[in-house]
Each structure stands twice: as structure tokens, then as C-alpha cells.
Design an enzyme around this catalytic site. Structure first.
Site, PDB file in Angstrom:
ATOM      1  N   GLU A 154      40.602  30.539  19.128  1.00 49.04           N
ATOM      2  CA  GLU A 154      39.331  30.654  17.969  1.00 49.04           C
ATOM      3  C   GLU A 154      40.213  30.884  16.690  1.00 49.04           C
ATOM      4  OE1 GLU A 154      36.193  30.653  20.008  1.00 49.04           O
ATOM      5  OE2 GLU A 154      36.772  31.599  22.349  1.00 49.04           O
ATOM      6  N   GLY A 179      46.841  29.716  13.397  1.00 52.24           N
ATOM      7  CA  GLY A 179      46.494  28.315  14.964  1.00 52.24           C
ATOM      8  C   GLY A 179      47.106  27.559  14.507  1.00 52.24           C
ATOM      9  N   CYS A 225      32.920  34.011  12.344  1.00 50.14           N
ATOM     10  CA  CYS A 225      33.176  32.917  12.304  1.00 50.14           C
ATOM     11  C   CYS A 225      32.332  31.649  13.108  1.00 50.14           C
ATOM     12  CB  CYS A 225      33.994  32.482  13.758  1.00 50.14           C
ATOM     13  SG  CYS A 225      34.049  33.724  15.479  1.00 50.14           S
ATOM     14  N   GLY A 249      41.037  33.686  14.733  1.00 49.06           N
ATOM     15  CA  GLY A 249      41.818  33.985  13.017  1.00 49.06           C
ATOM     16  C   GLY A 249      41.682  32.332  12.441  1.00 49.06           C
ATOM     17  N   SER A 250      42.437  31.992  11.896  1.00 51.58           N
ATOM     18  CA  SER A 250      42.364  31.197  10.593  1.00 51.58           C
ATOM     19  C   SER A 250      42.411  29.876  12.139  1.00 51.58           C
ATOM     20  CB  SER A 250      42.451  30.980   9.242  1.00 51.58           C
ATOM     21  OG  SER A 250      44.500  31.251   9.485  1.00 51.58           O
TER      22      SER A 250
END
Length: 510
Positions: A262, A245, A296, A240-241
């Protein structure tokens, strides 16, 4: 291009039936799922309660205790059977990805193929979970490194790859002897339900799969928090963003759990004087506008040498002006919709900031609003920037490509690395020195570094992930399997003496 109306809700219902989903078990709740294609409601799902999530994690832990005793090659057989289910249902699952995530049909099918590929990889891996024999200084001893199943693996996935990212983690985790609990994006839970149904078909064919080995949690942030905070989950893989994270990582660290993160990517490409421009244009177009810029690994920043700038950018402007935009269900479409209105608003905000910083913007406007008033289609934006302004250093999950000039390679590499993210990168050059410099320790600081290929579209055989604010996690190929196992160093004394390491003498009468 066809303009015949589509009934996304009816088609989704039909596909879920084909894929074996019992909708009655999930429908009737408060989680509204919409198709980005036309904004239509395609699901109204019950959300998992915190108590239900806790119970599911408990069942997964019990399943792990049994599954870890199954020989790894036998565990691989379950993954092989799951891969066969994916092969048999590739078309309907791929189309469901298109309907729920808004990808063009080819990309939806490609995502399912990626799931099939990682299953094949994991099956082979199930016979190669190897350790080491290590030289020891003590006579009559042998030292080894062994690997063992870890436990329950939590998986939090994003909307843009609604099923492939789960498979990268789950296929490896299952052969490593772990159980999996999956919290998909609240924007794309229907594809997760379909994937879980196919896994259950494979499990029935396998026979003897512990109940709860693969669990699904439907809901928003509170359910993700329950997964992150449960002490029975030693590893959480979260995609995700960077903002997400920053919250997940410290919460896991607080209880000494592992984090496989990630996160954001702000991927760059350098086009050198010797570049094959025909090849570069094709790579740039797919990497920058494919999936409507919602990968991404999408190309966000393009550094072009002065000597080829006008020729390359001129060709890109023509290509951007003619790229087919429309329903991803229709043949010929290359750019589908943004996931929702919030993504559109963020794109417009970034373009406004780029203009304020002196950027010249082509595209970026909303299109097809009359045909799809509840959906958000945009023309991909090409933005010529005088410098790498602050807005360029932030990832906007939309089809925006910032273009900058450069004079020498060292300058281009410096600009390329001068962002917080470090996922994927590429250079187009036929100069061996330039290529190897970009690949060297003094070159790109990303986890993925390519030559004469774009930053988007990784294969499952290599480890996937990046550095800096991208999170440092690695999924899929290479030795990524080690993240899902625990390591033990074993020393066996087969002699009749008891020498100590480092020559220590410690003798007593006993």
C-alpha cells in the site's frame, strides 16, 4: 481557543499506564519518540536487535503451527475479545493516537473505531472462509478449492495510521490462522505498544493462545529488513512510500514471498458543470486538509470545469483562509501539525517548484511557531496551476491542493490518469453519463473510484488499495482475506476407474 500549556510527556505516560503498557520493558533505549504537537520527547525506547527479531519470528512461526489447528470460528473469538478491549479503551487509545501522530481528537477516535469495525468484520468472516466445488470432466470424481492458513504475516505500518493499518491486516490474519509480526513506524511506536498490550489482555481472556502469535519489533530500517528477508515470513504487508515499496517488493520477490503493498497516492477529483457545489466544497476541504494532508487518500489534485471554476475556487479560498489550525487536543481544531520538520521542508520544496511552474499559491506558510517552536504547523496550501506540471505528478505528504481547469470530461480523465499513482479518485456530478463514464473501464484507473464523495475516508467493508505505483495490494474487506491464506485445488476419485483429464490414454499391465 485555549492556549494553556500542555505536558504531552506526562499525559502519554498516564495513557500508557491506563492501556496496560509496561514501560519498563521498553524504556531506556536510543529511539527517541517526539509528539508532533509540541516537539516534546514522549519516549526513549529500546530498539529490537536483529537477533531479537529473528527469535520473535521463530516464536511466531511456532505459534502459527499450533494456531492453524484451531477452528476458524474459535480463532474469531479471540478477535472478538480484542474488539471488546478496544471498545473499553477507545478514549485513551484514541487520545494516544492524537498525541503521537498529531491527528485531531475526532480522527484519533475514528481510527480506533476503524479497528473495532474490522474486528467485527473479521469475526463474521471466521465462519465464511469458503472455497468452491468445481465441475470436473471425469466421472466419479469431485473437484474442490480449499483455503488454508499461510504462515507468519509481517506487517510494516506508517505513522499516519499508526494502529488502524495493523488491525486491517492482523484481524484478518488471525482468523485465517496466521501469526503476525509487526514493525510499526519508528515515529509512532507507542501506540503500537498500547495495541499489543490490549491484544495480550484479550489473549489472556481467551486462554490457550500460542506464545508469540502477535509480536512487535521496535526500530528503524534494519529491523524492517530483517522481517522482509526472513524465509519464515511468506507474506509482508507494507504501507509507506513508493520508494519503500521499490525496495521491499524486489526483496520479497527474490525469495518468492508475497508482497501486499500500500504505497503512494496522488488522488484526484473532477468537479463537473452539474456538480452540487455545496457538497463538493465540504468534501474537498476534508479530503485535502484533514490529517494535515497526511493521508494516503488525501486529495492532491482538483480538476474543475471552466463553467464552475471561479465560483468553486472562490469559495475554497475563503474556506482555506478560515480553517482552524492548532493543537489537535483543542476543541474546534480541524488542522493539526505535520509529523516533523522533514515533512515541512518537503512541503516548502514542492511549493517552490509549483511557483516556478507558474502556480499561484495561497497559504503553505508555517504558523504558530512562537507557541510551538519545536513543532510544524502550516496553513493548508491552495495552488492554482496553469497545467499539470511535474511537481503535480509527485505526491507530497502535506496539505497541498493543486487546482486545474478543464473543458471536457475526456480531457479531465486523461489528466487525472496521467500520474504514476492510482489509489483513490472521485467525481462530483449529477449527470448520470458522466458518473458512469468515470466508473467505467475508460474512466478512473484507480483502485477506489467514488461519485459525489471525496477520495478520503474508506470503509472497512470494501477492499482498500490501488494500482500502478500504489502497489496493487488490497487490505480490509471484500475478498482481501485470500491474501492471508494459501489455496489448494483438491480432486477426489470416488469411483473404481482411473480416467485421466483431457481424455489421455495411458494403460500398462501391472
Amino acid at each position: 481557543m485555549s492556549t494553556a500549556p500542555i505536558n504531552t510527556a506526562h499525559e502519554v505516560s498516564s495513557l500508557l499506564a491506563q492501556l496496560g503498557v509496561d514501560r519498563g520493558a521498553y524504556e531506556g533505549g536510543t529511539l527517541t519518540v517526539r509528539s508532533p504537537i509540541d516537539g516534546a520527547v514522549i519516549g526513549q525506547l529500546k530498539e529490537t536487535t536483529p537477533a531479537e527479531a529473528t527469535a520473535a519470528i521463530g516464536r511466531a512461526h511456532d505459534a502459527f503451527l499450533a494456531w492453524r489447528e484451531v477452528p476458524a470460528p474459535r480463532r474469531g473469538e479471540l478477535v472478538r475479545l480484542f474488539g471488546e478491549e478496544l471498545r473499553a479503551h477507545k478514549e485513551p487509545l484514541g487520545r494516544l493516537v492524537t498525541l503521537e501522530a498529531g491527528k485531531i481528537v475526532q480522527e484519533g477516535l475514528g481510527e480506533v473505531q476503524e479497528m473495532i469495525d474490522i474486528c467485527d468484520y473479521a469475526v463474521g468472516l471466521s465462519r465464511q472462509l469458503y472455497g468452491l466445488t468445481i465441475a470436473t470432466e471425469r466421472p466419479g470424481h469431485v473437484m474442490r478449492e480449499t483455503w488454508h492458513p499461510l504462515g507468519v504475516v509481517g506487517i510494516i505500518s506508517a505513522f499516519n495510521f499508526p494502529v488502524a493499518v495493523w488491525s486491517w491486516n492482523a484481524a484478518l490474519a488471525f482468523v485465517c490462522g496466521d501469526a503476525c509480526v509487526w514493525k510499526p513506524s519508528e515515529k509512532t511506536p507507542l501506540t503500537a505498544l498500547a495495541t499489543q498490550a490490549l491484544f495480550e489482555k484479550a489473549a489472556a481472556k481467551f486462554g490457550g493462545v500460542p506464545a508469540g502469535l502477535s509480536a512487535l519489533l521496535i526500530g528503524e530500517r534494519p529491523i524492517g529488513e530483517a522481517l522482509v528477508d526472513d524465509v519464515r515470513v511468506p507474506l509482508v504487508s507494507a504501507t509507506g512510500s513508493t520508494r519503500m515499496g521499490r525496495e521491499v517488493g524486489p526483496r520479497l520477490a527474490k525469495r518468492f514471498a508475497r508482497a501486499l503493498l500500500e504505497l503512494g497516492g496522488n488522488n484526484g477529483m473532477i468537479v463537473a458543470p452539474s456538480a452540487d457545489l455545496d457538497l463538493a466544497v465540504r468534501a474537498i476541504l476534508f479530503a485535502a486538509v484533514g490529517t494535515a494532508g497526511q493521508r494516503c487518500t488525501s486529495l492532491r489534485r482538483l480538476f474543475v470545469h471552466d463553467s464552475v471554476y471561479d465560483a468553486l475556487v472562490g469559495r475554497l479560498k475563503r474556506a482555506y483562509g478560515s480553517v482552524p489550525i492548532g493543537s489537535p487536543l483543542e476543541a474546534g481544531t480541524l488542522v493539526g501539525p505535520l509529523i516533523d520538520g522533514a515533512a515541512f521542508d518537503m512541503m516548502q520544496k514542492s511549493l517552490g517548484a509549483a511557483r516556478e511552474a507558474g502556480g499561484q499559491v495561497q497559504g503553505g506558510e508555517r504558523v504558530l511557531a512562537e507557541r510551538f517552536p519545536e513543532a510544524f504547523y502550516v496553513r493548508p496550501a491552495l495552488v492554482e496551476m496553469p497545467a499539470q506540471a511535474e511537481v503535480v505528478c509527485h505526491e507530497t505528504f502535506a496539505p497541498i491542493l493543486y487546482v486545474l481547469r478543464y473543458q471536457d470530461l475526456a480531457e479531465a480523465i486523461r489528466l487525472h490518469n496521467a500520474v504514476p499513482q492510482g489509489l483513490s479518485s472521485s467525481i462530483f456530478t449529477t449527470d448520470l453519463r458522466e458518473a458512469e463514464t468515470f466508473l467505467s473501464a475508460a474512466g478512473s484507473d484507480c483502485g477506489i473510484v467514488n461519485v459525489n464523495i471525496g477520495p478520503s475516508g474508506a470503509e472497512i467493508g470494501g477492499a482498500f488499495g490501488g494500482e500502478k505505483e500504489t502497489g496493487g495490494g488490497r487490505e480490509s474487506g471484500s475478498d482481501s482475506w485470500r491474501a492471508y491464506m494459501r489455496r489448494a485445488t483438491n480432486t477426489v476419485n470416488y469411483s473404481r476407474a482411473l480416467p485421466l483429464a483431457q481424455g489421455i490414454k495411458f494403460e500398462v499391465d501391472a
